[in-house]
Design an enzyme around this catalytic site. Structure first.
Site, PDB file in Angstrom:
ATOM      1  N   THR A 156       0.857  -1.185   0.000  1.00 32.17           N
ATOM      2  CA  THR A 156       0.000   0.000   0.000  1.00 32.17           C
ATOM      3  C   THR A 156       0.897   1.239   0.000  1.00 32.17           C
ATOM      4  O   THR A 156       2.123   1.129   0.009  1.00 32.17           O
ATOM      5  CB  THR A 156      -0.909   0.036   1.245  1.00 32.17           C
ATOM      6  OG1 THR A 156      -0.122   0.391   2.392  1.00 32.17           O
ATOM      7  CG2 THR A 156      -1.572  -1.315   1.484  1.00 32.17           C
ATOM      8  N   CYS A 157       0.271   2.415   0.029  1.00 31.37           N
ATOM      9  CA  CYS A 157       1.061   3.643   0.030  1.00 31.37           C
ATOM     10  C   CYS A 157       1.844   3.816   1.331  1.00 31.37           C
ATOM     11  O   CYS A 157       2.830   4.560   1.369  1.00 31.37           O
ATOM     12  CB  CYS A 157       0.164   4.853  -0.206  1.00 31.37           C
ATOM     13  SG  CYS A 157      -1.186   5.019   0.991  1.00 31.37           S
ATOM     14  N   ASN A 158       1.435   3.144   2.385  1.00 29.19           N
ATOM     15  CA  ASN A 158       2.091   3.322   3.676  1.00 29.19           C
ATOM     16  C   ASN A 158       2.873   2.109   4.161  1.00 29.19           C
ATOM     17  O   ASN A 158       3.551   2.196   5.185  1.00 29.19           O
ATOM     18  CB  ASN A 158       1.063   3.702   4.741  1.00 29.19           C
ATOM     19  CG  ASN A 158       0.618   5.142   4.605  1.00 29.19           C
ATOM     20  OD1 ASN A 158       1.423   6.025   4.338  1.00 29.19           O
ATOM     21  ND2 ASN A 158      -0.674   5.377   4.768  1.00 29.19           N
ATOM     22  N   ARG A 159       2.774   0.984   3.472  1.00 32.35           N
ATOM     23  CA  ARG A 159       3.512  -0.194   3.921  1.00 32.35           C
ATOM     24  C   ARG A 159       3.668  -1.209   2.797  1.00 32.35           C
ATOM     25  O   ARG A 159       2.792  -1.351   1.938  1.00 32.35           O
ATOM     26  CB  ARG A 159       2.837  -0.838   5.126  1.00 32.35           C
ATOM     27  CG  ARG A 159       1.477  -1.419   4.870  1.00 32.35           C
ATOM     28  CD  ARG A 159       0.908  -2.095   6.130  1.00 32.35           C
ATOM     29  NE  ARG A 159       0.652  -1.148   7.186  1.00 32.35           N
ATOM     30  CZ  ARG A 159       1.251  -1.183   8.377  1.00 32.35           C
ATOM     31  NH1 ARG A 159       2.138  -2.110   8.646  1.00 32.35           N
ATOM     32  NH2 ARG A 159       0.939  -0.295   9.302  1.00 32.35           N
ATOM     33  N   SER A 207      -1.949   1.287  11.807  1.00 32.96           N
ATOM     34  CA  SER A 207      -2.038   2.283  10.735  1.00 32.96           C
ATOM     35  C   SER A 207      -1.650   3.670  11.220  1.00 32.96           C
ATOM     36  O   SER A 207      -1.674   3.952  12.427  1.00 32.96           O
ATOM     37  CB  SER A 207      -3.465   2.329  10.174  1.00 32.96           C
ATOM     38  OG  SER A 207      -3.822   1.090   9.606  1.00 32.96           O
ATOM     39  N   THR A 251     -10.242   1.617   8.298  1.00 33.86           N
ATOM     40  CA  THR A 251     -10.788   0.352   7.804  1.00 33.86           C
ATOM     41  C   THR A 251     -10.277  -0.046   6.430  1.00 33.86           C
ATOM     42  O   THR A 251     -10.452  -1.186   6.014  1.00 33.86           O
ATOM     43  CB  THR A 251     -12.325   0.430   7.749  1.00 33.86           C
ATOM     44  OG1 THR A 251     -12.712   1.549   6.927  1.00 33.86           O
ATOM     45  CG2 THR A 251     -12.905   0.614   9.139  1.00 33.86           C
ATOM     46  N   GLY A 284      -8.464  24.621  -2.772  1.00 34.64           N
ATOM     47  CA  GLY A 284      -7.097  24.178  -2.492  1.00 34.64           C
ATOM     48  C   GLY A 284      -6.860  22.809  -3.091  1.00 34.64           C
ATOM     49  O   GLY A 284      -7.675  21.897  -2.898  1.00 34.64           O
TER      50      GLY A 284
END
Length: 447
Positions: free
Chosen positions: A49-52, A109, A115, A189
């Site tokens: 994933t983007c984080n792991r 996380s 989730t 933004g």
């Protein structure tokens, strides 16, 4: 056999490294197969994933398994092996099982209790099954982890409390309007907070979203990426009379939305047409405005912070409750694994006993050929009953042996006493399965 988890995550590597260590979705089958072909690997599931990026594996030896997994990651991402070693967190056995359960339930996380990771774990498991890199152990363990996490989220409501500012902004809009699927939203933004706002709005069911930014090209990129509309700053005043929700997150030095703009909106919209404006910028983007009809509701980052802080405490309490359940899940899995060695022994004992019963019935048929069908059925039933009664205690003893620290040696003695021909153990089965799959792949490649 041993269970090992090798993890590169937000605690072991910063985002500049993690973004270089992510597999593409389209490569996941190939990546699973490539790892499975590696020495020592008996089963594997890869999560990216983007984080792991994590590798879960059943290996025949801990040290060789760890080495070949890290070498695999180094080669896949063109890193030096020592670089990979420096940023990987490795757990084994019960600790690896606990890690899997914590990850799946969102306890590991960046956003506690989120989730999305549950679906990502499920997809990784399904991909591994499709690639034929899972077997007896992981087919059971990952189903257990997914079921546990679903139940934990349902029973603790850990994900029901917003803990990110952009998510909290959407939650405030929900409190005002209820369902958001028919509402129109404006995001001001196009930076990271703007993108998160778009994602959270879409996740809440908002389909009509417009993005504006001082640099229009950035707004266009964001709009194209997430399939939303784009407008220019010159349309801002007009848009305020057309939308229900505004989330603003620019780095402007002065107000983007002025009280004059909001007064103008009040003059052109129908009465009792509320608008929720959430200002998550510092300094603020929205000028304070007193709504005489209480139709303009403005929240700033301090309002959201109070909500986020309170919700984080709720999530932490829920996370602690979930964490307390994990040891019993580990015990449940270990009990199941231990029974893997006992089941073939019990099966062999039953088969041996039933073979004796069948030989006995054949002998009775030869010596008493005139038995009626009913008489033969009664004799057969009673001989089976005798066998089952005699097997009850040995089977009970075999099951109890599974929990003994000398289980392997005692089961071997048990087999010798009863002269049992037991099928191969799990590790040998896994090795033969791997050899069979690799041979099939080779034959398919050659053809």
């Amino acid at each position: 056999m041993y269970f090992i988890a090798v993890s590169i995550n937000h605690r072991t590597a910063d985002v500049t490294l993690r973004e270089k260590l992510t597999f593409k979705d389209t490569d996941m089958i190939r990546v699973h197969e490539a790892l499975f072909e590696t020495k020592s690997i008996l089963e594997n599931v890869i999560l990216s994933t983007c984080n792991r990026t994590e590798v879960y594996a059943v290996v025949d030896q801990i040290h060789t398994g760890r080495y070949y997994i890290q070498r695999f990651l180094a080669r896949q991402f063109n890193f030096e092996l020592d670089e990979i070693k420096a940023i990987t967190d490795i757990t084994y056995g019960d600790d690896a099982i606990a890690h899997l359960f914590r990850v799946t339930s969102g306890l590991d996380s960046i956003v506690l209790g989120e989730t999305q990771i549950l679906g990502q774990i499920r997809d990784a498991f399904f991909t591994a099954q499709k690639a034929e890199t899972t077997g007896t152990i992981f087919n059971e363990l990952f189903k257990q982890a997914i079921t546990f996490s679903k139940k934990a989220h349902h029973e603790t409501d850990i994900a029901d409390h917003a803990v990110s500012v952009s998510y909290a902004a959407v939650e405030l809009a929900k409190k005002m309007f209820g369902k958001l699927n028919k509402k129109r939203a404006l995001v001001i933004g196009a930076g990271e907070m703007g993108e998160l706002s778009v994602l959270n709005l879409k996740g809440a069911g908002v389909s009509d979203i417009t993005v504006i930014n001082r640099t229009t090209s950035r707004a266009e990129l964001l709009a194209q990426k997430h399939d939303v509309q784009v407008a220019t700053m010159s349309h801002l005043a007009q848009l305020l009379s057309q939308v229900d929700i505004v989330i603003s997150s620019t780095s402007a030095d002065s107000f983007i939305i002025t009280k004059d703009m909001l007064a103008m909106r009040q003059a052109v919209v129908k009465k009792n047409t509320p608008i929720v404006l959430v200002d998550i910028a510092v300094p603020r983007d929205i000028e304070p405005f007193e709504s005489t009809d209480m139709e303009v509701f403005i929240y700033d980052v301090d309002d959201l912070k109070g909500l986020v802080d309170a919700n984080m405490k709720e999530r932490q309490r829920a996370a602690e409750a979930i964490a307390e359940r994990i040891p019993s899940e580990i015990q449940k899995h270990n009990d199941w694994v231990r029974m893997l060695g006992v089941v073939p022994v019990i099966r062999a004992l039953r088969e041996q006993a039933m073979a004796i019963q069948q030989e006995t019935m054949a002998s009775i048929d030869r010596k008493l050929p005139h038995l009626s069908d009913r008489e033969r059925s009664v004799v057969s039933k009673h001989t089976k009953s005798i066998i089952n009664q005699m097997l009850k205690q040995p089977i009970k003893q075999a099951k109890e042996i599974s929990g003994d620290h000398q289980a392997t040696e005692k089961l071997q003695l048990f087999q010798a006493i009863f002269d049992l021909d037991v099928e191969m153990d799990y590790q040998q089965q896994a090795i033969e399965k791997k050899q069979r799959i690799l041979k099939q792949r080779l034959l398919g490649f050659e053809s």
